[in-house]
Design a protein around this motif. Structure first.
Motif: not given
Length: 81
Positions: A32-38, A60-74
């Motif tokens: 997700a960071g790579r998609a956002l350039g960070i 649990g011990g991990t964090v996931r990011v919804p791809t659709a939300e990345l697409w929207k913000i980008l």
């Protein structure tokens, strides 16, 4: 479109539109960071501060990011066919 078709080279480490559109439904924070350039560290810092630009899913011990939300913000929402 591919890099060859557009003639535009993505920034070093940045994700191309083709890569972005081929992501699964959720991605890890590094991707997700790579998609956002960070970077990974900055992405986790923003998550800890509650300032990451999209919703995150703590699982649990991990964090996931919804791809659709990345697409929207980008601004590539609906680009996938």
């Amino acid at each position: 479109m591919t890099t060859q078709e557009t003639g535009v080279q993505p920034q070093s480490g940045a994700m191309s539109l083709e890569e972005l559109l081929s992501l699964p439904a959720t991605v890890n924070v590094t991707t997700a960071g790579r998609a956002l350039g960070i970077g990974r560290d900055k992405a986790y810092e923003l998550i800890r501060e509650g300032r990451f630009p999209v919703r995150t899913l703590p699982l649990g011990g991990t964090v996931r990011v919804p791809t659709a939300e990345l697409w929207k913000i980008l601004g590539v929402e609906g680009a996938r066919v």
